[in-house]
Design a protein around this motif. Structure first.
Motif, mmCIF file in Angstrom:
data_model
loop_
_atom_site.group_PDB
_atom_site.id
_atom_site.type_symbol
_atom_site.label_atom_id
_atom_site.label_comp_id
_atom_site.label_asym_id
_atom_site.label_seq_id
_atom_site.Cartn_x
_atom_site.Cartn_y
_atom_site.Cartn_z
ATOM 1 N N ALA A 50 23.680 -10.723 60.040
ATOM 2 C CA ALA A 50 24.496 -12.041 59.585
ATOM 3 C C ALA A 50 24.918 -12.035 58.191
ATOM 4 C CB ALA A 50 23.163 -13.251 59.731
ATOM 5 N N VAL A 51 25.210 -12.800 57.588
ATOM 6 C CA VAL A 51 26.291 -12.988 56.270
ATOM 7 C C VAL A 51 25.214 -13.646 55.149
ATOM 8 C CG1 VAL A 51 28.251 -13.956 55.357
ATOM 9 C CG2 VAL A 51 28.040 -13.524 57.795
ATOM 10 N N LEU B 145 42.438 -18.174 57.167
ATOM 11 C CA LEU B 145 42.648 -19.487 58.231
ATOM 12 C C LEU B 145 41.358 -19.553 58.984
ATOM 13 C CD1 LEU B 145 44.787 -21.448 58.832
ATOM 14 C CD2 LEU B 145 45.758 -20.128 60.334
ATOM 15 N N GLY B 146 40.455 -18.675 59.528
ATOM 16 C CA GLY B 146 39.461 -18.398 60.034
ATOM 17 C C GLY B 146 38.384 -19.407 59.026
ATOM 18 N N GLU C 175 36.833 -10.640 57.035
ATOM 19 C CA GLU C 175 36.534 -10.495 58.440
ATOM 20 C C GLU C 175 37.032 -11.464 59.336
ATOM 21 O OE1 GLU C 175 33.426 -8.506 59.111
ATOM 22 O OE2 GLU C 175 33.468 -9.125 61.410
ATOM 23 N N ARG D 61 40.204 -21.084 49.229
ATOM 24 C CA ARG D 61 41.332 -20.471 48.631
ATOM 25 C C ARG D 61 41.590 -21.056 47.272
ATOM 26 N NH1 ARG D 61 45.459 -19.139 53.553
ATOM 27 N NH2 ARG D 61 44.362 -21.079 54.625
ATOM 28 N N THR E 193 32.583 -4.214 61.781
ATOM 29 C CA THR E 193 32.499 -5.675 61.352
ATOM 30 C C THR E 193 31.315 -5.540 60.120
ATOM 31 O OG1 THR E 193 31.413 -7.655 61.675
ATOM 32 C CG2 THR E 193 30.582 -5.819 63.125
ATOM 33 N N ILE E 194 31.373 -6.591 59.270
ATOM 34 C CA ILE E 194 30.642 -6.434 58.088
ATOM 35 C C ILE E 194 29.304 -6.658 58.464
ATOM 36 C CG2 ILE E 194 30.747 -8.985 57.782
ATOM 37 C CD1 ILE E 194 30.969 -6.001 54.985
ATOM 38 N N THR E 195 28.676 -7.135 59.494
ATOM 39 C CA THR E 195 27.379 -7.153 60.300
ATOM 40 C C THR E 195 27.455 -7.381 61.659
ATOM 41 O OG1 THR E 195 25.320 -8.502 59.973
ATOM 42 C CG2 THR E 195 27.364 -9.848 59.539
ATOM 43 N N ASP F 293 39.043 -21.588 56.679
ATOM 44 C CA ASP F 293 39.495 -22.856 56.777
ATOM 45 C C ASP F 293 38.934 -23.677 57.794
ATOM 46 O OD1 ASP F 293 41.121 -22.514 54.513
ATOM 47 O OD2 ASP F 293 42.915 -22.509 55.717
ATOM 48 N N VAL F 294 39.016 -22.897 59.078
ATOM 49 C CA VAL F 294 38.451 -23.592 60.116
ATOM 50 C C VAL F 294 36.902 -23.907 60.026
ATOM 51 C CG1 VAL F 294 37.882 -23.355 62.646
ATOM 52 C CG2 VAL F 294 40.224 -22.686 61.687
ATOM 53 N N LEU F 295 36.249 -22.894 59.514
ATOM 54 C CA LEU F 295 34.757 -23.201 59.252
ATOM 55 C C LEU F 295 34.471 -24.158 58.362
ATOM 56 C CD1 LEU F 295 33.286 -19.540 59.273
ATOM 57 C CD2 LEU F 295 33.337 -21.200 61.408
ATOM 58 N N SER G 32 29.318 -9.023 66.900
ATOM 59 C CA SER G 32 29.410 -9.124 65.588
ATOM 60 C C SER G 32 28.182 -10.294 65.137
ATOM 61 C CB SER G 32 30.788 -9.384 65.092
ATOM 62 O OG SER G 32 30.537 -9.844 63.688
ATOM 63 N N ALA G 33 27.616 -10.121 63.981
ATOM 64 C CA ALA G 33 26.971 -11.564 63.461
ATOM 65 C C ALA G 33 27.498 -12.048 62.424
ATOM 66 C CB ALA G 33 25.264 -11.085 63.280
ATOM 67 N N ALA G 34 28.796 -11.816 62.143
ATOM 68 C CA ALA G 34 29.542 -12.479 60.895
ATOM 69 C C ALA G 34 29.935 -13.896 61.268
ATOM 70 C CB ALA G 34 30.787 -11.615 60.632
ATOM 71 N N MET H 288 33.465 -12.031 53.741
ATOM 72 C CA MET H 288 33.897 -12.879 55.085
ATOM 73 C C MET H 288 35.231 -13.281 55.338
ATOM 74 S SD MET H 288 31.803 -13.560 57.381
ATOM 75 C CE MET H 288 32.180 -15.183 58.058
ATOM 76 N N THR I 181 48.891 -17.230 61.257
ATOM 77 C CA THR I 181 47.918 -16.468 62.168
ATOM 78 C C THR I 181 46.662 -16.689 62.220
ATOM 79 O OG1 THR I 181 50.049 -14.869 62.025
ATOM 80 C CG2 THR I 181 47.770 -14.163 63.255
ATOM 81 N N LEU I 182 46.104 -16.874 63.184
ATOM 82 C CA LEU I 182 44.750 -16.924 63.134
ATOM 83 C C LEU I 182 44.261 -15.743 64.212
ATOM 84 C CD1 LEU I 182 41.783 -18.140 62.580
ATOM 85 C CD2 LEU I 182 42.154 -19.757 64.714
ATOM 86 N N PRO J 240 35.770 -5.918 66.908
ATOM 87 C CA PRO J 240 34.453 -5.142 67.183
ATOM 88 C C PRO J 240 33.783 -5.654 68.399
ATOM 89 C CG PRO J 240 34.737 -5.576 64.874
ATOM 90 C CD PRO J 240 35.713 -6.477 65.618
ATOM 91 N N LEU K 213 34.854 -16.804 66.310
ATOM 92 C CA LEU K 213 36.006 -17.702 66.392
ATOM 93 C C LEU K 213 36.879 -17.500 67.804
ATOM 94 C CD1 LEU K 213 36.895 -18.089 62.660
ATOM 95 C CD2 LEU K 213 35.738 -19.754 64.140
ATOM 96 N N ALA L 239 42.617 -28.453 60.591
ATOM 97 C CA ALA L 239 42.875 -27.266 59.590
ATOM 98 C C ALA L 239 43.942 -26.332 60.296
ATOM 99 C CB ALA L 239 41.559 -26.525 59.586
ATOM 100 N N LEU M 234 27.418 -17.720 53.767
ATOM 101 C CA LEU M 234 28.479 -17.713 55.037
ATOM 102 C C LEU M 234 29.759 -18.092 54.937
ATOM 103 C CD1 LEU M 234 28.799 -17.065 58.249
ATOM 104 C CD2 LEU M 234 28.231 -19.335 58.732
#
Lengths: 544, 544
Positions: free
Chosen positions: B499-500, B515-516, B511, B543, B493-495, B518-520, A262-264, B508, A253-254, A259, A268, A526, B538
């Protein structure tokens, strides 16, 4: 499955009906062509319309289903027997979208490629499990929402796999949650717009997303294609409404968003928005909602010419004035629109603005917009000329079917550009279409309107009518190619709201660059390492 | 290079000066602490402030530069000799950002890690060539804009490579192009905000982006971190202003955006926005601009409590009324704000709304907003209480430095959540900070304001003051960890706009999901296969 006779498609009980297999919407609403209009068209297009009826359904050729019985059993283990269909009627209704090429093929009796089976999962978890099976077994998967794609986004390409299934999301049709304080709702991806509006209306709310495909298109489809509705000036593009997304992928799941901001890291949500089923299957969409308007007001305005009308809409978009809808028709579309509406054509071109909100808001905004339009050279015509458009605004696809049966192609294409590029782009695309279609088989009527405005630019929506000629598919493809080349050469995007599918894919490398294409392929790697998700769509093939 | 004496940093001729190496901004503007305020703080924090001056610059320990002479020569071949600096003064001014941990380290004499050299490329093509060299040679690269990061985004981590360089973009400081019809401008990534505003003012335009870091932060930095300014209600977040981006990567140029809207696949602008230098070096940013306002009006309002004030801003954000700025302070920040402004504290909490536009627009919008606020239980206080804030709105970081020299930590952190989650989140984070800091070394003052509102939720911006104690760094890290855990547990959200970097990276994976992440990593693999770009920031580690 609810089916009254053995030839009916086997749709799950209680779910929305399929569209006509050879055209738009409900077959009962098909219209016949007025003989007077037929004669007028013949004159304008310099071509004698000819009858081009669809073949009878029983004559349609479908390829034999290829799904391995063992794989079929693994899939029904997830969905239950009742929710996998591989009868011809169901497959036929899932073998593509509603572009003119789609319809020409189908009406001529070709339904190849067709999905080997249609799956109707119940929920996100079933989608996850189906993707796991399909990834393990090497089965291509085409996510299927309302079936309204006009860019080949639903063509069941196998992508080198031995079989392909359509993943029909119509059972994901719930309002999952509603938050009245935050004014957000989570909707199942398979909810069609009228149902979404009915569900939200119980809370006094609306989504406000009104594309021409409104009656059939789904919430998940809007997200997957970055749709934009007729009231985008007020309600925003669909991507502006999305606060969160949940997608099933072969790797799990993605989920993205939630929120309000966000600036995180990179957002996505914007990887799934516009992904057209190539990166994951969107199963739930969190949307921002608005209170239902007390009042809807439309107004037509007249401008001496398209350039002046477009400049007037630019002045509105760059001001504090805020219409809910803002459109301007070029001279050609103004003329044809008046004719279809049974009104006398006024010279110049027509603009339409609409307002939704409370009584006071509508008054205030109409006054503010009116002041800008008048200062920009416009003359107020009032609501009357808009009435025909509003009544018929979802029915143009039916008219297209009627014309097609009479041997007339009537197709649309669209783009967007900065205000600086807009008028030259309008001329370039109009000229390209006219030149590509003019010849021994007649000419073309090319018309255009600006349907979506932004502070920095606007969209252009072209409608073309031309005789089908002796080879209608090739004729349209030639015109489409000419238009696309003009778009790319004059600063336009290859698509403002129809998405990419197969039809715009040849221009994607130019649109996003070779490195942009690499990034999309990497993201796909990915999420969908085996490449089962909607192969052959959107993402350009790797650089040689 | 312009340098008057051998100890001065070697900045390129004609470019903006560096900030203080141990604090914010211009060292000449540092302030001393009023003895009365010092006594008050001691009483409130139950701790005796102690002198904590920074060490003299000559006592700062920098690691020896490690850049291989052959690699150094390859780099200066691109930039010219004058535009690579590896003197201690320049390196010291590029060894991090301006978080409290950054400042505590620097003030105590530690400048490790430091970049082995600082590069000042002239343009996009030089950045491309530098990345090619660094990728080939295995040199980590930290893009450096205004140097204002408060999340460890600029810490020159080597990421397993033998050396690391700071890529200072201050020479990319041009207005590349301006389109008055489309109201867009392309700015070099290294343009600081005051210069951007001066360049746009020549055309009667403004960007309207006013974060606290305004005086030093750069256009490229805003894009890389998804910044949000104080006037975001009216002008939008920075990401809303960006129409196009150009970035240099080790694999070439990635350009995204241009037309006002598109449905051509995922919007790749949003891959670069928030990428914090990990995916590419943003070199040019196309932005939407607005006409400069004729008038700016601020108004303070009073509410009985924070919950009522927040609900009032929600009513505004969900209505047709449109302030340019909307903030509400909690009771604690209302009290402290009044004290710092030399005003008598009013009970309850204060909100601030601001309006920019033509005279008529400001009048109309202030009336509309005022009606909503009054209906929601607010009392209009007028412009006076806002004057001190507006005058001092970019100077809080100077006060932080002053307090730090007096042994007081004053740091901020921020988040955003839906309106439904907002008030519980406010309480949870306030409690977490208070509990983490209360003990033998005194207590803490925790204050908060809503600084950015959206239809679906809002941001929360916390300020904490506490005695530095015997181990200031550990003390702050403990508080930050407690706050971050409360944020994640309560739907934040953490920020929202900081930013991170390194500091939020541990959160992150939670957050954006595994899988998110992994995409980054996949996107990074496509653009920066060797991983030289801003390592350790960031993107969560893979994993296990």
């Amino acid at each position: 499955m609810a089916h009254d006779d053995t030839n009916a498609p086997r749709r799950p009980a209680g779910t929305a009906p399929d569209m006509s297999w050879f055209g738009w919407g409900d077959p009962a609403l098909a219209r016949s062509l007025d003989p007077g209009l037929r004669d007028l068209i013949a004159q304008v297009l310099r071509a004698r319309p000819r009858d081009m009826p669809p073949v009878p359904e029983e004559e349609v050729r479908l390829p034999a289903p290829r799904l391995d019985p063992r794989v079929r059993a693994r899939l029904t283990e997830v969905t239950g027997d009742a929710h996998l269909a591989d009868d011809d009627a169901t497959r036929l209704r899932h073998c593509g979208g509603k572009s003119t090429p789609d319809l020409l093929m189908r009406r001529a009796g070709s339904a190849d490629p067709a999905p080997d089976a249609v799956l109707y999962p119940a929920d996100h978890d079933q989608v996850l499990r189906l993707l796991e099976v399909c990834s393990a077994e090497g089965v291509a998967v085409v996510p299927f929402g309302g079936g309204t794609s006009v860019v080949g986004g639903l063509t069941p390409l196998s992508g080198g796999f031995g079989s392909v299934v359509a993943l029909d999301l119509r059972r994901l049709d719930a309002l999952v949650s509603f938050d009245p304080e935050s004014m957000t709702a989570v909707l199942g991806a398979g909810v069609r717009t009228p149902r979404a509006e009915a569900l939200l209306a119980e809370y006094g709310c609306t989504l406000g997303h009104m594309p021409q495909s409104y009656e059939y298109a789904t919430i998940g489809g809007y997200a997957a294609t970055r749709s934009s509705g007729q009231a985008s000036s007020g309600y925003g593009r669909f991507e502006d409404m999305v606060v969160s997304l949940r997608a099933a992928t072969p790797r799990g799941t993605l989920a993205a968003g939630g929120p309000p901001a966000s600036a995180a890291g990179p957002d996505l949500r914007h990887l799934l928005l516009g992904s057209e089923g190539t990166l994951g299957v969107i199963t739930e969409v969190g949307v921002r909602v608005r209170r239902r308007p007390e009042r809807v007001l439309d107004e037509a305005w007249s401008f001496p010419d398209f350039r002046t009308g477009a400049a007037a809409l630019r002045a509105v978009a760059q001001s504090d004035a805020r219409p809910t809808m803002a459109r301007v028709l070029d001279e050609s579309e103004t003329f044809v629109g008046a004719a279809l509406g049974g009104r006398e054509a006024t010279p110049g071109c027509q603009a339409v603005v609409g307002f939704e909100g409370t009584e006071a808001e509508v008054d205030a905004r109409a006054a503010a917009v009116g002041a800008v339009l008048a200062a920009a050279g416009g003359t107020r015509l009032g609501p009357e000329p808009v009435a025909h458009w509003r009544e018929n605004r979802f029915s143009a696809p039916y008219l297209r079917d009627t014309l097609l049966s009479a041997g007339i192609l009537a197709e649309t294409l669209e783009t967007a550009a900065s205000w600086t590029d807009l008028v030259p782009l309008h001329a370039a695309v109009s000229d390209a279409l006219t030149a590509a279609l003019d010849g021994d088989e007649g000419g073309a009527v090319v018309m255009c309107h600006v349907s979506h405005t932004y502070a920095t630019g606007a969209s252009l929506y072209f409608t073309v009518a031309t005789a089908a000629g002796s080879a209608p598919l090739e004729r349209w493809e030639r015109a489409k190619r000419a238009a696309s080349e003009a778009i790319v050469a004059h600063g336009g995007t290859i698509t403002h709201h129809h998405a990419v599918g197969t039809d715009h894919r040849p221009w994607m490398a130019e649109e996003i660059g070779a490195l942009g294409a690499d990034v999309l392929r990497a993201a796909k790697g990915a999420l969908d390492p085996r490449g089962i998700l909607n192969p052959g769509k959107l993402i350009p093939a790797p650089r040689g």
